[in-house]
Write a protein that holds these residues in place. Structure first.
Motif, PDB file in Angstrom:
ATOM      1  N   LEU A 139       0.777  -1.283   0.069  1.00 54.19           N
ATOM      2  CA  LEU A 139       0.048  -0.113   0.200  1.00 54.19           C
ATOM      3  C   LEU A 139       1.000   0.893  -0.370  1.00 54.19           C
ATOM      4  CD1 LEU A 139      -2.430   1.119   0.263  1.00 54.19           C
ATOM      5  CD2 LEU A 139      -2.673   1.581   2.735  1.00 54.19           C
ATOM      6  N   ALA A 140       1.923   1.891   0.920  1.00 57.38           N
ATOM      7  CA  ALA A 140       2.513   2.605   1.125  1.00 57.38           C
ATOM      8  C   ALA A 140       3.305   2.861  -0.270  1.00 57.38           C
ATOM      9  CB  ALA A 140       4.163   2.364   2.176  1.00 57.38           C
ATOM     10  N   VAL A 141       3.869   1.419  -0.759  1.00 59.40           N
ATOM     11  CA  VAL A 141       4.917   1.762  -2.104  1.00 59.40           C
ATOM     12  C   VAL A 141       3.708   2.479  -3.359  1.00 59.40           C
ATOM     13  CG1 VAL A 141       5.622   0.615  -3.874  1.00 59.40           C
ATOM     14  CG2 VAL A 141       7.028  -0.124  -1.962  1.00 59.40           C
ATOM     15  N   SER A 142       2.452   1.613  -3.254  1.00 56.79           N
ATOM     16  CA  SER A 142       1.389   2.300  -4.108  1.00 56.79           C
ATOM     17  C   SER A 142       1.227   3.584  -3.798  1.00 56.79           C
ATOM     18  CB  SER A 142       0.336   1.072  -4.155  1.00 56.79           C
ATOM     19  OG  SER A 142       0.188  -0.105  -4.660  1.00 56.79           O
ATOM     20  N   VAL A 143       0.999   4.062  -2.802  1.00 54.87           N
ATOM     21  CA  VAL A 143       0.975   5.601  -2.737  1.00 54.87           C
ATOM     22  C   VAL A 143       1.476   6.359  -3.478  1.00 54.87           C
ATOM     23  CG1 VAL A 143       0.411   7.031  -0.800  1.00 54.87           C
ATOM     24  CG2 VAL A 143      -0.788   5.076  -0.928  1.00 54.87           C
ATOM     25  N   TYR A 144       2.887   5.853  -3.105  1.00 55.52           N
ATOM     26  CA  TYR A 144       4.029   6.780  -3.250  1.00 55.52           C
ATOM     27  C   TYR A 144       4.303   6.225  -5.040  1.00 55.52           C
ATOM     28  CZ  TYR A 144       8.975   7.764  -4.175  1.00 55.52           C
ATOM     29  OH  TYR A 144      10.247   8.526  -5.025  1.00 55.52           O
ATOM     30  N   GLU A 145       4.451   5.907  -5.411  1.00 54.99           N
ATOM     31  CA  GLU A 145       3.873   5.717  -7.187  1.00 54.99           C
ATOM     32  C   GLU A 145       2.915   6.560  -7.579  1.00 54.99           C
ATOM     33  OE1 GLU A 145       6.133   4.435  -9.539  1.00 54.99           O
ATOM     34  OE2 GLU A 145       7.269   3.604  -7.634  1.00 54.99           O
TER      35      GLU A 145
ATOM     36  N   HIS B 176       4.859  14.338 -12.020  1.00 55.09           N
ATOM     37  CA  HIS B 176       5.065  13.439 -13.393  1.00 55.09           C
ATOM     38  C   HIS B 176       4.183  14.559 -13.740  1.00 55.09           C
ATOM     39  CE1 HIS B 176       7.539  12.135 -16.866  1.00 55.09           C
ATOM     40  NE2 HIS B 176       5.845  11.736 -17.458  1.00 55.09           N
ATOM     41  N   ASN B 177       2.609  13.997 -14.409  1.00 59.75           N
ATOM     42  CA  ASN B 177       1.734  14.597 -15.057  1.00 59.75           C
ATOM     43  C   ASN B 177       2.185  16.057 -14.867  1.00 59.75           C
ATOM     44  OD1 ASN B 177       1.631  11.926 -15.500  1.00 59.75           O
ATOM     45  ND2 ASN B 177      -0.375  11.482 -14.734  1.00 59.75           N
TER      46      ASN B 177
END
Length: 167
Positions: free
Chosen positions: A19-25, A32-33
């Motif tokens: 979950l933490a990695v998904s939120v960071y990504e 970036h957008n």
């Protein structure tokens, strides 16, 4: 602790880490957008390298269009309004040689790659246009507040008077 508890704790730890990695990504992708459409407006005094035109040029060298939020035009330290037809006419009234103007409305969008003189004289001659050069170098201040298509960034660019004359 038995094996089932260890497996359950490991599963929870892995789920939280995922979950933490998904939120960071997701945050990194959103940032970036936003940067991929960031406008970058610039105001310059000078000559057109392709001709004899001289004046104040606006360019958008950024990656995306700029949405104009507001403009402020100041002449001799006094705010005279926005950079629109009325404000531009107040600036050029009384000049011996009437310069060309390109104005825009607030909330207008400036395209990527835009490059245009906002205030200019054609066939620049130092003696004939000395009053105009004094205007754009020592008397006039123009500020433009803008944002990207996403909005809310509050970018701005300003062309401020110089203390010395420019030839």
């Amino acid at each position: 602790m038995d094996a089932e508890t260890v497996v359950a704790v490991c599963a929870v730890v892995i789920a939280v880490a995922s979950l933490a990695v998904s939120v960071y990504e997701a945050r990194a992708a959103r940032q970036h957008n936003r940067h991929s459409v960031r406008p970058l407006l610039q105001l310059h005094r000078g000559r057109d390298p392709r001709g004899a035109k001289r004046g104040i040029r606006l360019t958008n060298t950024g990656l995306g269009p700029a949405v104009i939020v507001s403009t402020t035009l100041t002449l001799d330290g006094e705010v005279i309004g926005a950079w629109n037809r009325v404000g531009a006419n107040r600036v050029r009234d009384g000049l011996a040689v009437r310069p060309n103007v390109v104005t825009f409305s607030e909330t207008e969008t400036i395209a990527t790659g835009y490059e245009e003189f906002l205030l200019s004289v054609d066939s620049y001659e130092p003696q004939a246009h000395a009053e105009f050069v004094d205007l754009i170098t020592r008397r006039l201040c123009l500020e433009i507040h803008y944002e990207s298509l996403y909005g809310g960034e509050n970018y701005h660019v300003a062309l401020r008077p110089r203390s010395g004359a420019e030839g």
